[in-house]
Write a protein that holds these residues in place. Structure first.
Motif, PDB file in Angstrom:
ATOM      1  N   LEU A 514      48.175  32.645 -56.314  1.00  0.00           N
ATOM      2  CA  LEU A 514      46.812  32.410 -55.824  1.00  0.00           C
ATOM      3  C   LEU A 514      45.924  31.832 -56.914  1.00  0.00           C
ATOM      4  CD1 LEU A 514      46.409  35.863 -54.056  1.00  0.00           C
ATOM      5  CD2 LEU A 514      46.987  33.700 -52.976  1.00  0.00           C
ATOM      6  N   ASP A 515      46.126  32.303 -58.139  1.00  0.00           N
ATOM      7  CA  ASP A 515      45.285  31.915 -59.271  1.00  0.00           C
ATOM      8  C   ASP A 515      46.185  31.486 -60.423  1.00  0.00           C
ATOM      9  OD1 ASP A 515      43.584  31.663 -61.387  1.00  0.00           O
ATOM     10  OD2 ASP A 515      42.829  33.717 -61.357  1.00  0.00           O
ATOM     11  N   TYR A 518      45.974  31.737 -65.587  1.00  0.00           N
ATOM     12  CA  TYR A 518      46.620  32.395 -66.725  1.00  0.00           C
ATOM     13  C   TYR A 518      47.919  31.679 -67.101  1.00  0.00           C
ATOM     14  CZ  TYR A 518      49.156  35.870 -69.456  1.00  0.00           C
ATOM     15  OH  TYR A 518      49.887  36.498 -70.444  1.00  0.00           O
ATOM     16  N   LEU A 519      48.715  31.307 -66.105  1.00  0.00           N
ATOM     17  CA  LEU A 519      49.996  30.653 -66.393  1.00  0.00           C
ATOM     18  C   LEU A 519      49.784  29.258 -66.986  1.00  0.00           C
ATOM     19  CD1 LEU A 519      52.011  31.807 -63.257  1.00  0.00           C
ATOM     20  CD2 LEU A 519      52.295  32.589 -65.617  1.00  0.00           C
ATOM     21  N   LEU A 520      48.752  28.552 -66.531  1.00  0.00           N
ATOM     22  CA  LEU A 520      48.429  27.249 -67.139  1.00  0.00           C
ATOM     23  C   LEU A 520      47.999  27.442 -68.590  1.00  0.00           C
ATOM     24  CD1 LEU A 520      46.450  25.494 -64.255  1.00  0.00           C
ATOM     25  CD2 LEU A 520      48.668  24.795 -65.164  1.00  0.00           C
ATOM     26  N   ARG A 544      36.946  25.169 -64.961  1.00  0.00           N
ATOM     27  CA  ARG A 544      37.234  25.954 -66.172  1.00  0.00           C
ATOM     28  C   ARG A 544      37.947  27.257 -65.784  1.00  0.00           C
ATOM     29  NH1 ARG A 544      34.845  25.410 -71.344  1.00  0.00           N
ATOM     30  NH2 ARG A 544      34.981  27.667 -71.505  1.00  0.00           N
ATOM     31  N   ASP A 545      37.443  27.890 -64.745  1.00  0.00           N
ATOM     32  CA  ASP A 545      38.014  29.151 -64.278  1.00  0.00           C
ATOM     33  C   ASP A 545      39.453  28.954 -63.798  1.00  0.00           C
ATOM     34  OD1 ASP A 545      38.188  31.787 -63.560  1.00  0.00           O
ATOM     35  OD2 ASP A 545      36.952  31.621 -61.765  1.00  0.00           O
ATOM     36  N   MET A 546      39.676  27.935 -62.947  1.00  0.00           N
ATOM     37  CA  MET A 546      40.986  27.751 -62.316  1.00  0.00           C
ATOM     38  C   MET A 546      42.035  27.155 -63.257  1.00  0.00           C
ATOM     39  SD  MET A 546      40.615  29.084 -59.456  1.00  0.00           S
ATOM     40  CE  MET A 546      42.216  28.687 -58.826  1.00  0.00           C
ATOM     41  N   TYR A 709      35.091  31.710 -50.197  1.00  0.00           N
ATOM     42  CA  TYR A 709      35.026  30.541 -49.313  1.00  0.00           C
ATOM     43  C   TYR A 709      34.830  29.260 -50.130  1.00  0.00           C
ATOM     44  CZ  TYR A 709      33.886  27.558 -45.360  1.00  0.00           C
ATOM     45  OH  TYR A 709      33.896  26.538 -44.433  1.00  0.00           O
ATOM     46  N   ASP A 710      33.967  29.329 -51.132  1.00  0.00           N
ATOM     47  CA  ASP A 710      33.772  28.170 -52.004  1.00  0.00           C
ATOM     48  C   ASP A 710      35.064  27.814 -52.737  1.00  0.00           C
ATOM     49  OD1 ASP A 710      31.170  27.939 -51.236  1.00  0.00           O
ATOM     50  OD2 ASP A 710      30.300  28.686 -53.102  1.00  0.00           O
ATOM     51  N   TYR A 711      35.748  28.827 -53.294  1.00  0.00           N
ATOM     52  CA  TYR A 711      36.960  28.591 -54.084  1.00  0.00           C
ATOM     53  C   TYR A 711      38.109  28.052 -53.231  1.00  0.00           C
ATOM     54  CZ  TYR A 711      35.671  30.407 -58.693  1.00  0.00           C
ATOM     55  OH  TYR A 711      35.124  30.559 -59.943  1.00  0.00           O
ATOM     56  N   ALA A 712      38.198  28.543 -51.985  1.00  0.00           N
ATOM     57  CA  ALA A 712      39.336  28.151 -51.141  1.00  0.00           C
ATOM     58  C   ALA A 712      39.064  26.900 -50.326  1.00  0.00           C
ATOM     59  CB  ALA A 712      39.693  29.304 -50.199  1.00  0.00           C
ATOM     60  N   TYR A 713      37.779  26.655 -49.999  1.00  0.00           N
ATOM     61  CA  TYR A 713      37.468  25.578 -49.061  1.00  0.00           C
ATOM     62  C   TYR A 713      36.458  24.565 -49.602  1.00  0.00           C
ATOM     63  CZ  TYR A 713      40.019  28.190 -45.484  1.00  0.00           C
ATOM     64  OH  TYR A 713      41.001  28.817 -44.769  1.00  0.00           O
ATOM     65  N   VAL A 714      35.269  25.029 -50.000  1.00  0.00           N
ATOM     66  CA  VAL A 714      34.182  24.089 -50.304  1.00  0.00           C
ATOM     67  C   VAL A 714      34.498  23.224 -51.524  1.00  0.00           C
ATOM     68  CG1 VAL A 714      31.751  23.848 -50.936  1.00  0.00           C
ATOM     69  CG2 VAL A 714      32.438  25.533 -49.213  1.00  0.00           C
ATOM     70  N   TYR A 715      34.843  23.825 -52.653  1.00  0.00           N
ATOM     71  CA  TYR A 715      35.065  23.040 -53.881  1.00  0.00           C
ATOM     72  C   TYR A 715      36.251  22.081 -53.750  1.00  0.00           C
ATOM     73  CZ  TYR A 715      31.808  26.425 -55.974  1.00  0.00           C
ATOM     74  OH  TYR A 715      30.714  27.199 -56.253  1.00  0.00           O
ATOM     75  N   PRO A 716      37.427  22.536 -53.240  1.00  0.00           N
ATOM     76  CA  PRO A 716      38.532  21.575 -53.051  1.00  0.00           C
ATOM     77  C   PRO A 716      38.167  20.460 -52.074  1.00  0.00           C
ATOM     78  CG  PRO A 716      39.348  23.830 -52.927  1.00  0.00           C
ATOM     79  CD  PRO A 716      37.851  23.907 -52.912  1.00  0.00           C
ATOM     80  N   GLY A 717      37.384  20.803 -51.019  1.00  0.00           N
ATOM     81  CA  GLY A 717      37.003  19.792 -50.031  1.00  0.00           C
ATOM     82  C   GLY A 717      36.068  18.751 -50.602  1.00  0.00           C
ATOM     83  N   MET A 718      35.028  19.213 -51.302  1.00  0.00           N
ATOM     84  CA  MET A 718      34.059  18.267 -51.860  1.00  0.00           C
ATOM     85  C   MET A 718      34.675  17.391 -52.943  1.00  0.00           C
ATOM     86  SD  MET A 718      31.195  18.015 -50.388  1.00  0.00           S
ATOM     87  CE  MET A 718      30.069  17.348 -51.622  1.00  0.00           C
ATOM     88  N   ASN A 719      35.713  17.884 -53.583  1.00  0.00           N
ATOM     89  CA  ASN A 719      36.399  17.043 -54.562  1.00  0.00           C
ATOM     90  C   ASN A 719      36.977  15.803 -53.905  1.00  0.00           C
ATOM     91  OD1 ASN A 719      38.723  16.203 -56.478  1.00  0.00           O
ATOM     92  ND2 ASN A 719      37.477  17.618 -57.659  1.00  0.00           N
TER      93      ASN A 719
END
Length: 764
Positions: A514-515, A518-520, A544-546, A709-719
């Protein structure tokens, strides 16, 4: 002053002694390599005085070179002190031990003798014993060979090894001197700098110097490729960096990196740059002698590869796909493996993300000391979030194992029993689920790892029997899926979930990351510096977070260098939500009709999905039957993509109206400057479809006190919106019209994610 060659034992002896063919179709992860379990089982037999995993190093002078060799031997057998100290080199195999004789693998003797020499020099001993221990998986049987050598014999052997390696070492040394001289004299390959370009280059240079990470949001048209490559190459000339990895998600951005290097080469740069192409694309295929069961390019590969690499590096600097193919044909070597071997020798490597980040694919033979002096440049870094989720996830299907169970019942009882246990475990999942079609949990399934490991061992033993690739295809697919699952299961933590989907007798099981942050972060830890850049790292805090930023990592956000006058932004505030699409379609089509009549120029129209695109296109075509149009197709071949883009030409008699999918192959990384593209329409806010997996992501971030909702939908969509709209203004001379179609662009949440120059829109 002697030139020092830093090298590990294994690559040194493999260069000199490896021979024979690439194993067609199957290269087991453990066959005749250091298998951890085998090592541990053998090492348990050691006495109290004996040592395991002993680090050794030595300096070996040869002419005007000094070989600084280091490595870790598997075992050091001291014994009772009456005989010579013995080096134990352990190899595991799934094959038959009867097939291994004392002289089957000279490279293993060479490795052990190097360690013996290093120990003898360090401890001034006159004599050393060497032992090769072959451990058969899964039976646990062992076969050993022993020899004793005088230290003078070992010294003579070691000198012969470095003498055989010396021509390659001299080539690399002479190249490095010429490369560094060329870098010192290298000027920026353009007469001036675009606004913000100096700032980005300075930030990249500083970040590399300090060994940190940089997250750079730099607008389209600033020249991000040259602005990251140029300072990295300058750092190489100063000795700060030994190697550059330029990572891309798409072929088209790989080309931009190649062009930037070519531009610097025209200005005097002398540097080995290798571009890696996916195996399925570069393989020569049956018409040239590469069949399923035999391949003229794989047979005897290791007997020819050293000559091929020397020839390539002596005569080429920009080593692109056509160059690799030409030399591969000349020397009759597998083009994919050849490109990988060339990459290990190159100064810069242009390749996909997975070569650095994917635990299943990454550069396994890259020495740690090379990584510590390497910089990673991650182009279009916004793509890395979804790609990383995919790289760090693994999935299995029950049917795969049931098919193997049926196929091997009479043929291989051991494999049959192992795969039957896995299949039975899936049946347990199905029973436990009851009437539920899906199960989600935060733990891995119990016992499955152990059962899969047993299956993998028996599968390997079957796969090395020499049967045809066609006979083994099914088993091979299942084996690789099990190996991938086991690899990911070792990374599993609270950033993962496990879910199962039940459909009749089928059970689909997934370890879902899901996140990936850390592995990156861990994957990049061993490298000196990582530069992640994109025009659409918006919002920066989300990326930065992801992407695994730490507090001390740098961020940079550069404003657009282009003026508001270059861009005519219009907003059509209608609903494109799924439930409203039929209602708003006619209004959108009428707007498109008016736009192309008002602005009869080359236009690209982006829509959220294929069915919606086709729907709008059909209605538009009814109104404009004579207009020249083209539509993005499903799974377009490379030639079809190139044809789609090349249709956008300056000197067209009639304008071209193209329809494409937002987030697809034409919505990022393409560069249609000037009159090639003068209008772009973006329909919708790009939200991913509501789905089971996206909802799991949303719930995870909600639990972690973020806006799920922002992390799963809004931010990836607006990108996707920002990428599609970014196709329009590519240079200081470009002018164009951008139409945004959706009422949500007016809301604070979505408006705040638009670039500043897009917010000066006119409502239509």
């Amino acid at each position: 002053m002697p030139h020092t060659i830093q090298i590990s034992v294994r690559p040194l002896v493999e260069y000199v002694f490896r021979s024979g063919s690439i194993t067609s179709g199957f290269r087991t992860a453990t066959t005749l390599t250091e298998g951890t379990r085998a090592h541990q089982q053998v090492q348990r037999e050691y006495g109290e005085q004996d040592q395991k995993e002993v680090h050794l190093e030595a300096e070996i002078p040869y002419e005007d070179l000094v070989f600084a060799v280091e490595g870790r031997c598997d075992g050091l057998i001291i014994g009772d002190g009456n005989g010579p100290v013995m080096i134990d080199e352990i190899k595991s195999t799934s094959g038959n031990l009867d097939d291994i004789t004392e002289d089957t693998y000279p490279v293993h003797w060479a490795q052990a003798k190097m360690y013996a020499y290093m120990y003898a020099k360090l401890h001034s001993t006159d004599e050393m014993a060497v032992q090769l221990t072959y451990f058969q998986i899964p039976a646990g049987d062992m076969k050993r060979f022993r020899r004793t050598f005088r230290t003078e014999e070992l010294e003579q052997f070691v000198l012969e090894v470095v003498a055989a390696y010396a021509p390659y070492a001299y080539l690399l040394r002479d190249h490095a001197i010429r490369r560094d001289e060329s870098i010192r004299g290298l000027s920026f390959p353009f007469p001036g700098y675009r606004a913000g370009q100096r700032k980005l280059m300075g930030a990249v240079y500083k970040t590399i110097g300090e060994g940190r990470r940089l997250f750079a949001k730099a607008p389209t048209g600033i020249g991000k490729t040259i602005s990251t490559l140029f300072p990295s190459i300058k750092a190489m000339g100063e000795g700060t960096v030994q190697r550059i990895f330029y990572l891309t998600a798409k072929t088209i951005t790989r080309t931009a990196a190649e062009e930037a290097v070519a531009l610097m080469e025209a200005g005097g740069l002398h540097m080995h740059t290798v571009t890696l192409t996916a195996k399925d694309k570069i393989c020569f295929g049956e018409e040239e002698g590469c069949g399923k069961d035999s391949c003229v390019f794989s047979e005897g590969y290791y007997d020819r590869i050293n000559g091929a690499i020397l020839d390539l590096l002596q005569n080429e600097t920009t080593i692109s796909r056509p160059v690799i193919e030409a030399y591969a044909r000349k020397h009759k070597v597998c083009p994919f493996e050849f490109s990988l071997d060339a990459a290990y020798a190159a100064d810069a490597v242009i390749c996909d993300y997975n070569y650095v980040f994917d635990p299943r694919v990454s550069f396994k033979r890259m020495p740690e000391e090379v990584k510590k002096r390497s910089v990673i440049l991650v182009d279009e870094a916004h793509n890395l979030v979804d790609r990383a989720r995919s790289m760090f996830s693994a999935e299995l299907r029950k049917s795969m194992f049931l098919e193997i169970q049926r196929a091997y019942k009479e043929i291989n009882p051991g494999l049959y029993q192992a795969v039957k246990k896995v299949n039975t475990r899936f049946i347990v999942f199905r029973k436990v689920s009851g009437e539920e079609e899906r199960m989600v949990g935060s733990h891995q399934p119990e016992l499955l790892d152990e059962l899969l490991e047993e299956f993998v061992m028996h599968a390997e033993a079957e796969l090395v029997t020499g049967k045809s690739a066609e006979e083994l295809d099914q088993l091979l697919e299942c084996y690789f899926a099990a190996q991938a699952y086991l690899r990911i299961s070792k990374l599993y933590d609270d950033r993962f979930v496990t879910y199962a989907e039940i459909d009749g007798s089928e059970v689909f099981l997934k370890l879902f990351c899901l996140d990936p942050s850390y592995l990156l972060q861990q994957a990049g830890k061993n490298y000196r510096s990582t530069i992640l850049f994109s025009a659409t790292l918006t919002p920066l805090m989300y990326y930065r977070d992801m992407l695994g930023a730490e507090e001390e990592d740098y961020s940079l956000s550069i404003p657009s260098p282009f003026s508001h006058e270059q861009l005519d932004v219009r907003l059509m505030p209608v609903s494109t939500r799924y439930k409203d699409r039929d209602r708003s379609k006619d209004a959108i089509v009428n707007m498109l009709d008016k736009l192309v009549k008002e602005k009869p120029v080359n236009t690209l129209i982006f829509l959220p999905s294929y069915p919606y695109m086709q729907d709008v296109y059909n209605a538009f075509k009814l109104l404009n039957p004579d207009l020249e149009t083209q539509v993005q197709g499903h799974a377009m071949r490379e030639e079809e993509r190139e044809q789609f883009l090349s249709s956008y030409q300056v000197d067209r008699k009639e304008p071209l109206i193209g329809f494409a999918v937002m987030g697809g192959i034409f919505s990022e990384g393409i560069d249609l400057k000037g009159e090639r593209l003068e209008s772009v329409v973006v329909v919708g806010v790009g939200l991913p479809q509501l789905s089971f997996e996206n909802d799991i992501i949303k719930e995870y971030f909600d639990r972690n006190e973020k806006n799920g909702y922002d992390y799963a939908y809004v931010y990836p969509g607006m990108n996707k919106v920002l990428q599609a709209g970014g196709r329009l203004i590519r240079s200081e001379e470009d002018r164009g019209t951008l139409v945004l179609v959706d009422d949500r662009f007016q809301t604070r949440q979505y408006n705040a994610l638009l670039p500043e120059e897009w917010r000066h829109y006119r409502r239509i």
